[in-house]
Design an enzyme around this catalytic site. Sequence first.
Site, PDB file in Angstrom:
ATOM      1  N   ASP A   1       5.351  -0.397   3.311  1.00  0.00           N
ATOM      2  CA  ASP A   1       6.520  -1.077   3.878  1.00  0.00           C
ATOM      3  C   ASP A   1       6.095  -2.307   4.678  1.00  0.00           C
ATOM      4  O   ASP A   1       5.007  -2.327   5.257  1.00  0.00           O
ATOM      5  CB  ASP A   1       7.278  -0.088   4.783  1.00  0.00           C
TER       6      ASP A   1
ATOM      7  N   HIS B   1       5.675  -9.540  -1.361  1.00  0.00           N
ATOM      8  CA  HIS B   1       5.252  -8.583  -2.393  1.00  0.00           C
ATOM      9  C   HIS B   1       3.972  -9.070  -3.077  1.00  0.00           C
ATOM     10  O   HIS B   1       3.095  -8.270  -3.415  1.00  0.00           O
ATOM     11  CB  HIS B   1       6.369  -8.377  -3.429  1.00  0.00           C
TER      12      HIS B   1
ATOM     13  N   LEU C   1     -10.619   7.872  -9.795  1.00  0.00           N
ATOM     14  CA  LEU C   1      -9.379   7.903  -9.007  1.00  0.00           C
ATOM     15  C   LEU C   1      -8.183   7.863  -9.943  1.00  0.00           C
ATOM     16  O   LEU C   1      -8.171   7.098 -10.910  1.00  0.00           O
ATOM     17  CB  LEU C   1      -9.324   6.665  -8.089  1.00  0.00           C
TER      18      LEU C   1
HETATM   19  C1  FPP Z   1       8.424  -2.529   0.784  1.00  0.00           C
HETATM   20  O1  FPP Z   1       8.483  -3.655   1.617  1.00  0.00           O
HETATM   21  C2  FPP Z   1       7.775  -2.841  -0.506  1.00  0.00           C
HETATM   22  C3  FPP Z   1       8.365  -2.734  -1.740  1.00  0.00           C
HETATM   23  C4  FPP Z   1       9.742  -2.259  -1.924  1.00  0.00           C
HETATM   24  C5  FPP Z   1       7.680  -3.135  -2.975  1.00  0.00           C
HETATM   25  C6  FPP Z   1       6.232  -2.812  -3.063  1.00  0.00           C
HETATM   26  C7  FPP Z   1       5.683  -3.607  -4.174  1.00  0.00           C
HETATM   27  C8  FPP Z   1       4.466  -4.186  -4.205  1.00  0.00           C
HETATM   28  C9  FPP Z   1       3.450  -4.038  -3.138  1.00  0.00           C
HETATM   29  C10 FPP Z   1       4.127  -5.072  -5.333  1.00  0.00           C
HETATM   30  C11 FPP Z   1       3.987  -4.444  -6.691  1.00  0.00           C
HETATM   31  C12 FPP Z   1       2.958  -3.386  -6.738  1.00  0.00           C
HETATM   32  C13 FPP Z   1       2.075  -3.145  -7.723  1.00  0.00           C
HETATM   33  C14 FPP Z   1       1.318  -1.872  -7.694  1.00  0.00           C
HETATM   34  C15 FPP Z   1       1.781  -4.086  -8.814  1.00  0.00           C
HETATM   35  P1  FPP Z   1       9.906  -4.211   2.058  1.00  0.00           P
HETATM   36  O2  FPP Z   1      10.304  -5.270   1.091  1.00  0.00           O
HETATM   37  O3  FPP Z   1      10.882  -3.084   2.193  1.00  0.00           O
HETATM   38  O4  FPP Z   1       9.581  -4.829   3.456  1.00  0.00           O
HETATM   39  P2  FPP Z   1      10.557  -4.980   4.720  1.00  0.00           P
HETATM   40  O5  FPP Z   1      10.797  -3.592   5.238  1.00  0.00           O
HETATM   41  O6  FPP Z   1       9.746  -5.798   5.663  1.00  0.00           O
HETATM   42  O7  FPP Z   1      11.787  -5.666   4.240  1.00  0.00           O
END
Ligand code: FPP
Length: 240
Positions: A19, A36, A130
Site C-alpha cells: 500500500d 505503481h 521461491l
Molecule cells: C496500492 O497502493 C497498490 C496497488 C493497488 C497496486 C499494486 C501494484 C503494483 C505494485 C504494480 C504491479 C505489480 C506487479 C507485480 C507487476 P495504492 O494505490 O492503494 O496507494 P494509496 O493508498 O497511497 O492510494
Amino acid sequence: MAQNSNESKIPQHVAIIMDGNGRWAQQRGLDRPEGHIAGVESVRRVVKAAVNRGVRYLTLYTFSTENWGRPAEEVNAIMELFCRSVIAEAPELKEQGVEVKLMGDRVAFSDKVNSYIDKIEGETAGGTNLTLVLAMNYSSRYEITDTVRQLVAQAAEGKLSPEQIDADYISAHLYSRNYPDPDLVIRTGGEYRLSNFLMWQAAYSELYFTPTLWPDFDKTSFDEALEAYAQRNRRFGLVK
Ligand code: FPP
C-alpha cells in the site's frame, strides 16, 4: 540482520499488502500510476531479498477485486504495467529460480492480460527457490464465496457430505490450496487492516505494519520486518 542468522526464524511464507503507491506519487506531484511504476521496483528488490533470505513463498496483493472500482485509466495503467513487467522481469526471475503463480479469478481479465499471465507462469515454471504468488482480481470474501459455491454444487450432486467438511478440507479447496498459510503478513503505507486479503489463511499469521510507503520499501525494510517476526512468540492458540 545478519544473513540467515537464525534459519528457523525465517518465515516460510511472507504475504504483503503493497500500500501507498498513490500517496507516494501524489507527494511528488506525480500521477498515481507513477507510484505503481515505482512500486514495481520495490517488487523487484523484495523478491531478490526474499530469495536471499530463504523465504519460500511470497504472496503480493497486486490487484484486489475492489480495485476494478478505481478510475479506468488507473486500472488500465496497472494492467499495462503488469504486461510490461512480465517482459522485463521474466529473465531475472528465471535466473533466480523464482516460479510465478497467479491467484485470483482470471475470467475478468482481458485476453491480452491472460496471455501475459500464461507467459510468466509458463516461462518461470519449475523455479525451485521461491514461489511468487501474485494475488490479482483476488479478495478473501470472493475466494471463500466461490469455494463455498463449488462445494455446495458438489453436495447437491451427492458427491460431498457435511461430515467431510472441516477446516483442512476448506483450506484444500481455496485458491491458495497449493501454498502454506502465510507466517508473516506485512502491510506498508500506515493502515492497520487486512483489506480482504488472505483472511482465512492469516488466522495465525504474525502481522507487521509499517508507515513506509510501498515504493520506499527496500531490502532494509524487508529485513526489519523479518527481524520483528523473529522476535515473535507464536503459540497458535496453545500455551507455551
Ligand atoms: C496500492 O497502493 C497498490 C496497488 C493497488 C497496486 C499494486 C501494484 C503494483 C505494485 C504494480 C504491479 C505489480 C506487479 C507485480 C507487476 P495504492 O494505490 O492503494 O496507494 P494509496 O493508498 O497511497 O492510494
